[in-house]
Design a protein around this motif. Structure first.
Motif, PDB file in Angstrom:
ATOM      1  N   CYS A  36       0.820  -1.223   0.000  1.00 46.75           N
ATOM      2  CA  CYS A  36       0.000   0.000   0.000  1.00 46.75           C
ATOM      3  C   CYS A  36       0.849   1.266   0.000  1.00 46.75           C
ATOM      4  CB  CYS A  36      -0.919   0.008   1.220  1.00 46.75           C
ATOM      5  SG  CYS A  36      -2.087  -1.358   1.253  1.00 46.75           S
ATOM      6  N   ASP A  37       2.194   1.129  -0.006  1.00 44.12           N
ATOM      7  CA  ASP A  37       3.056   2.312   0.009  1.00 44.12           C
ATOM      8  C   ASP A  37       4.325   2.024  -0.794  1.00 44.12           C
ATOM      9  OD1 ASP A  37       5.420   1.606   2.069  1.00 44.12           O
ATOM     10  OD2 ASP A  37       3.531   0.755   2.804  1.00 44.12           O
TER      11      ASP A  37
ATOM     12  N   SER B 194      -6.291   1.020  -3.230  1.00 46.60           N
ATOM     13  CA  SER B 194      -5.480   1.828  -4.148  1.00 46.60           C
ATOM     14  C   SER B 194      -6.293   2.187  -5.383  1.00 46.60           C
ATOM     15  CB  SER B 194      -4.242   1.050  -4.597  1.00 46.60           C
ATOM     16  OG  SER B 194      -3.441   0.703  -3.506  1.00 46.60           O
ATOM     17  N   GLY B 195      -6.321   3.470  -5.702  1.00 47.28           N
ATOM     18  CA  GLY B 195      -6.897   3.886  -6.970  1.00 47.28           C
ATOM     19  C   GLY B 195      -5.909   3.584  -8.081  1.00 47.28           C
ATOM     20  N   CYS B 196      -6.312   3.835  -9.303  1.00 53.76           N
ATOM     21  CA  CYS B 196      -5.476   3.502 -10.444  1.00 53.76           C
ATOM     22  C   CYS B 196      -4.134   4.228 -10.415  1.00 53.76           C
ATOM     23  CB  CYS B 196      -6.212   3.783 -11.751  1.00 53.76           C
ATOM     24  SG  CYS B 196      -5.279   3.237 -13.199  1.00 53.76           S
ATOM     25  N   ALA B 197      -4.124   5.523 -10.185  1.00 56.72           N
ATOM     26  CA  ALA B 197      -2.869   6.285 -10.181  1.00 56.72           C
ATOM     27  C   ALA B 197      -1.924   5.780  -9.094  1.00 56.72           C
ATOM     28  CB  ALA B 197      -3.152   7.775 -10.007  1.00 56.72           C
TER      29      ALA B 197
ATOM     30  N   VAL C  95      -0.546   2.310 -10.088  1.00 48.59           N
ATOM     31  CA  VAL C  95       0.503   2.413 -11.105  1.00 48.59           C
ATOM     32  C   VAL C  95       1.813   2.880 -10.477  1.00 48.59           C
ATOM     33  CG1 VAL C  95       1.215   3.660 -13.188  1.00 48.59           C
ATOM     34  CG2 VAL C  95      -1.081   2.663 -13.047  1.00 48.59           C
ATOM     35  N   ASP C  96       1.762   3.843  -9.549  1.00 46.24           N
ATOM     36  CA  ASP C  96       2.981   4.288  -8.864  1.00 46.24           C
ATOM     37  C   ASP C  96       3.612   3.157  -8.059  1.00 46.24           C
ATOM     38  OD1 ASP C  96       2.863   6.873  -9.860  1.00 46.24           O
ATOM     39  OD2 ASP C  96       1.932   7.710  -8.046  1.00 46.24           O
ATOM     40  N   LEU C  97       2.795   2.398  -7.345  1.00 47.18           N
ATOM     41  CA  LEU C  97       3.311   1.270  -6.570  1.00 47.18           C
ATOM     42  C   LEU C  97       3.956   0.235  -7.481  1.00 47.18           C
ATOM     43  CD1 LEU C  97       0.338   0.804  -4.062  1.00 47.18           C
ATOM     44  CD2 LEU C  97       2.588   1.816  -3.569  1.00 47.18           C
TER      45      LEU C  97
END
Length: 153
Positions: free
Chosen positions: A88-89, A112-115, A118-120
């Protein structure tokens, strides 16, 4: 990188968007399903084939998504050689690979949303195992349990 993606109904929409983002970044995406939204499907039916493919070496990393990410993590970790965690981070996404050689990131579509997902995933895919002796030693102990050479005490 050859990346597998899998999700049940709870992660179906997020998986589709993540797969598109990965492909646009130049990754080869292998989709293990679900291939349609089916509210009665079960995450092991998609996550276990992904985990087996990873264990056999036909994909390099995996992304498993369900509603919470917990079930996907539990299922993936039943396959020897798979090191999956609910992430989650970005710290855990990086550290999980660098220290623990995590090879499957599990995400919860309600966490988690999409953005953010994707960052994760970018952090996860960009990280490399450090190979430090202490980390190899710890992974060796886990591998022995997987090979049924010892009992967990």
């Amino acid at each position: 990188m050859r990346v597998g993606v899998a999700a049940d109904h709870g992660g179906y929409a997020l998986k589709s968007r993540v797969a598109e983002a990965l492909a646009s970044e130049g990754h080869e995406v292998v989709d293990f399903g679900a291939f349609q939204l089916e509210p009665s499907d079960d995450y092991p039916d998609f996550v276990l084939p992904l985990a087996k493919a990873l264990s056999e070496g036909s994909i390099e990393r995996g992304i498993a998504i369900c509603t919470s990410g917990v079930g996907a993590s539990i299922a993936a970790n039943k396959v020897a050689g798979v090191r999956a965690a609910l992430i989650c981070d970005t710290y855990s996404a990086r550290q999980g690979v660098e220290d623990d050689d995590m090879n499957v990131i599990c995400l919860g579509s309600r966490l988690s949303g999409c953005a953010d997902a994707v960052d994760l995933i970018k952090t996860f895919l960009g990280a490399r195992f450090s190979g430090a002796e202490r980390h190899r030693r710890r992974l060796g102990k886990i591998a022995k349990v997987e090979e049924a050479k010892c009992q967990v005490e």
